[in-house]
Design an enzyme around this catalytic site. Sequence first.
Site, PDB file in Angstrom:
ATOM      1  N   TYR A 141       0.866  -1.181   0.000  1.00  0.00           N
ATOM      2  CA  TYR A 141       0.000   0.000   0.000  1.00  0.00           C
ATOM      3  C   TYR A 141       0.897   1.223   0.000  1.00  0.00           C
ATOM      4  CZ  TYR A 141      -3.673   3.188   1.842  1.00  0.00           C
ATOM      5  OH  TYR A 141      -4.554   4.214   2.044  1.00  0.00           O
ATOM      6  N   LYS A 169      -1.363  -1.246  -4.074  1.00  0.00           N
ATOM      7  CA  LYS A 169      -2.448  -0.268  -4.009  1.00  0.00           C
ATOM      8  C   LYS A 169      -1.797   1.098  -4.147  1.00  0.00           C
ATOM      9  CE  LYS A 169      -5.864   1.897  -1.002  1.00  0.00           C
ATOM     10  NZ  LYS A 169      -6.531   1.931   0.320  1.00  0.00           N
TER      11      LYS A 169
END
Length: 301
Positions: A141, A169
Amino acid sequence: MASAPLRTRPWHGIMVATALPLRDDLSVDYDAYAAHVAWLIENGCDGVVPNGSLGEYQTLTDDERARVVRTAVEAAGDGSRVMPGVSAYGCAEARRWADQAAGAGAGSVLLLPPNAYRADPDTVAAHYAEAARSGLPVVAYNNPYDTRTDLTPDLLARLHGEQSIVAVKEFSGDVRRAYEITELAPGLDLLIGADDVLLELALSGAVGWIAGFPNALPVACATLYRAAVAGDLDTALPLYRSLHPLLRWDSRTEFVQAIKLSMDLAGRPGGPTRPPRSPLTGDQETAVRAATEKALAEGHH
């Protein structure tokens, strides 16, 4: 119209970063959460991401955080549809949460870099390698605004080359990175990380969306995502323009409060947030309310 790509991995498709319903006394409403997870999947979403920032994981006790994962897996009916957030200050704690997710039957995990300080590349690599030892696929992330550690394309290529991550992400907001990531790490899956760059990243080859506003409007968001990844701009662009005043709240500091308000207005279990998050200001609430009510009035659900 081209069809959207098939979902072939647990981290593909629309994975909703779930908001966590809280009662007025700020205790977790697990029954409401279970019903919400099931409802999201029934309404076109592919899976859920519990214990992300939107799920207020930083404010949960260890028992609450573990129970949220177990509740999500049971409610989804298929652990591969659940990607728990396992972010933590230290490697050992992140590994412990990854092990807990594996034990609960989840299909993958989502992990920030060390988030207590700006970590150097070797520290980041060690952090992800340790979490990967849980055996579950790890999705990185990248949120340099909150962590102060930027997972640049070259660093992502290193992590992927070391087999520590399977996807990222991408929340930097810099859509140009999508192409550099593909060039440097062609086997690394790109996931849309912010709702307000959905169309741009979908057109650049993203194979998933870790999403916020499907918590309130799953059908409209699913229609938008699938049209975007299929390259159906006749469907995607007007819908994106219509929803964008709402979607851009996902990139603001008050995104948890905003999405929970939208959920309340859409008849979903939003509710309050735990401190230190405070209620929206009057102007903020007015703006979110107006954007949500406009979307609902236009038939977006």
